[in-house]
Design an enzyme around this catalytic site. Structure first.
Site, PDB file in Angstrom:
ATOM      1  N   GLU A 167      -7.758  -1.500 -10.362  1.00 47.14           N
ATOM      2  CA  GLU A 167      -8.731  -2.072 -11.280  1.00 47.14           C
ATOM      3  C   GLU A 167      -8.034  -2.464 -12.585  1.00 47.14           C
ATOM      4  OE1 GLU A 167     -11.771   0.887 -11.624  1.00 47.14           O
ATOM      5  OE2 GLU A 167     -12.505   0.562  -9.569  1.00 47.14           O
ATOM      6  N   SER A 173       0.831  -1.195   0.000  1.00 51.45           N
ATOM      7  CA  SER A 173       0.000   0.000   0.000  1.00 51.45           C
ATOM      8  C   SER A 173       0.875   1.259   0.000  1.00 51.45           C
ATOM      9  CB  SER A 173      -0.955  -0.045   1.203  1.00 51.45           C
ATOM     10  OG  SER A 173      -1.952   0.943   1.098  1.00 51.45           O
ATOM     11  N   HIS A 203      -7.619  -5.613   0.250  1.00 48.92           N
ATOM     12  CA  HIS A 203      -6.393  -4.827   0.213  1.00 48.92           C
ATOM     13  C   HIS A 203      -5.328  -5.349   1.175  1.00 48.92           C
ATOM     14  CE1 HIS A 203      -3.849  -1.369  -0.373  1.00 48.92           C
ATOM     15  NE2 HIS A 203      -4.008  -0.948   0.865  1.00 48.92           N
TER      16      HIS A 203
END
Length: 271
Positions: free
Chosen positions: A220, A100, A244
């Protein structure tokens, strides 16, 4: 199982705390996400140590690294911390695995100073930025949980924020979340929308791979296509059943994806 030991390093003008899960392989530096102190990645680092000598970083403003008012919590500062840490430890041939925010740090660090780095593993990095769609999480989710943790919370209270996690995982997050300095978190979250990491991708000086959470909503298919257009050499692996926080949702799937990206054999070793 590799036992961790912690230590502090003076690098880039701050104190950086590191947890080391010593292994026999090449060095791997793990850079966690926006509200993940190093200790919360311990269950992942233990298995990584089967193939790597693992160092998990407390990013500034989190865990036991330098924190508080007066520090720069922007992306460039965090990236320079990573490069300075690698240099201070005298590491070479490093695999940098960032999750992340940590993946964005890895990209920016490699673009600014890739000394000692051999490759990047980018785990579900936010692809938000100027003129792009917003990161799917919302800032109050982070701020509200941090404020509760500062007052004191337990695993049961953390269930409101992380309902699918195990009790052990929620308890560890509840124990350590108070170390996440709120201004550091706010700055990093705002940086998800202000900082453009896409501009760093075409000129990356080291090979990079990308792990995508199938249920995360962060990356995406159109984002994957754009990333490949910017850097066709980036290899992609997907973890279809994970959100995630990939190893929390699908621990084995995370390591299957690493095997695909790195040619390791975690899945076979963990069977």
């Amino acid at each position: 199982m590799s036992a961790a030991f912690g230590f502090n390093v003076a690098a880039n003008g701050v104190r950086l705390h590191v947890l080391r899960y010593a292994g026999q392989g090449a060095p791997l530096v793990l850079v966690p996400g926006i509200t993940s102190p190093a200790i919360t990645w311990g269950f992942v680092a233990e298995r990584l140590a089967q193939a790597f000598d693992v160092h998990v970083l407390d990013v500034r403003g989190r865990g036991l690294s330098s924190s508080g008012p007066g520090l720069d919590y922007g992306l460039d500062a965090m990236a320079d911390d990573l490069s300075a840490l690698i240099g201070a430890l005298g590491l070479s041939g490093v695999t940098v695995l960032g999750h992340s925010m940590g993946a964005r740090i890895a990209v920016r660090a490699a673009s600014r100073n890739a000394a000692g780095m051999e490759r990047l593993v980018l785990v579900d990095p936010p692809v938000s930025g100027p003129g792009r769609r917003a990161y799917p999480s919302r800032l109050p989710w982070y701020v509200d949980s941090i404020r509760l943790a500062e007052r004191g919370m337990d695993a049961e209270a953390m269930k409101a924020f992380c309902p699918t996690w195990s009790e052990e995982q929620r308890a560890l997050r509840a124990e350590w979340l108070h170390t996440c300095h709120e201004p550091a978190i706010v700055t990093a979250f705002e940086g998800f929308h202000r900082d453009d990491i896409h501009k760093d991708l075409p000129g990356l000086p080291v090979p990079a791979t990308l792990m995508v959470a199938g249920r995360g909503g962060v990356i995406e298919p159109a984002d994957e296509a754009e990333i490949l257009e910017l850097n066709p050499d980036i290899r992609i692996a997907r973890v279809p059943d994970a959100g995630h926080m990939i190893p929390w949702d699908d621990f084995d799937g995370f390591f299957l994806a690493l095997d695909e990206l790195l040619g390791t054999s975690f899945a076979r070793a963990g069977a």
